[in-house]
Design an enzyme around this catalytic site. Structure first.
Site, PDB file in Angstrom:
ATOM      1  N   ARG A 103       0.708  -1.388  -0.267  1.00 39.48           N
ATOM      2  CA  ARG A 103      -0.034   0.002  -0.108  1.00 39.48           C
ATOM      3  C   ARG A 103       0.732   1.184   0.219  1.00 39.48           C
ATOM      4  NH1 ARG A 103      -3.719   1.048   4.988  1.00 39.48           N
ATOM      5  NH2 ARG A 103      -2.079   2.751   5.633  1.00 39.48           N
ATOM      6  N   CYS A 105       0.115   5.445   0.290  1.00 40.11           N
ATOM      7  CA  CYS A 105      -0.710   6.621   1.550  1.00 40.11           C
ATOM      8  C   CYS A 105      -0.311   7.789   1.125  1.00 40.11           C
ATOM      9  CB  CYS A 105      -1.195   6.104   3.039  1.00 40.11           C
ATOM     10  SG  CYS A 105      -2.773   7.122   3.449  1.00 40.11           S
TER      11      CYS A 105
END
Length: 126
Positions: A103, A105
């Site tokens: 991920r 972010c």
């Protein structure tokens, strides 16, 4: 390469793009915000509710493709402020099982349609 596109009938588009594209071994899903719902409700102001709605919209598109959250290998999350990070994470961690997908972010200045969170995923074909 001929692009095969997928579109969910209950998710809107805020521009000229496909909801998902078949790219050989992977499906690339466009970012979803709470505001991409066909029916936007006022309860989508809080970041937790917006995050839930992002995943709901992603799931609608996944249903069209025939994949699940278990097939996700990469997630990109865009927030209009890192002050939302903990609340977004609280919802996010309920959507995946360990080991979690890779991920990224990042905080951005603005998102389309006045949203505070946008989420996109990449899925490895089962």
């Amino acid at each position: 390469m001929v692009r095969k596109a997928f579109t969910a009938p209950n998710v809107s588009s805020s521009g000229p793009y496909s909801h998902a594209i078949d790219a050989g071994d992977f499906y690339y899903f466009s970012g979803q915000t709470a505001k991409n719902a066909v029916q936007v409700t006022e309860d989508n102001r809080e970041i937790a509710a917006q995050t839930e709605k992002c995943f709901e919209n992603i799931q609608y598109v996944m249903n069209e493709v025939g994949v699940t959250m278990d097939d996700v290998v990469k997630v990109n999350v865009y927030l209009t402020g890192m002050k939302y990070f903990a609340e977004m994470n609280a919802v996010y961690e309920t959507k995946f099982a360990k080991p979690f997908p890779a991920r990224t972010c990042v905080a951005v200045y603005e998102l389309p349609l006045g949203a505070d969170v946008e989420i996109e995923v990449i899925v490895k074909k089962p």
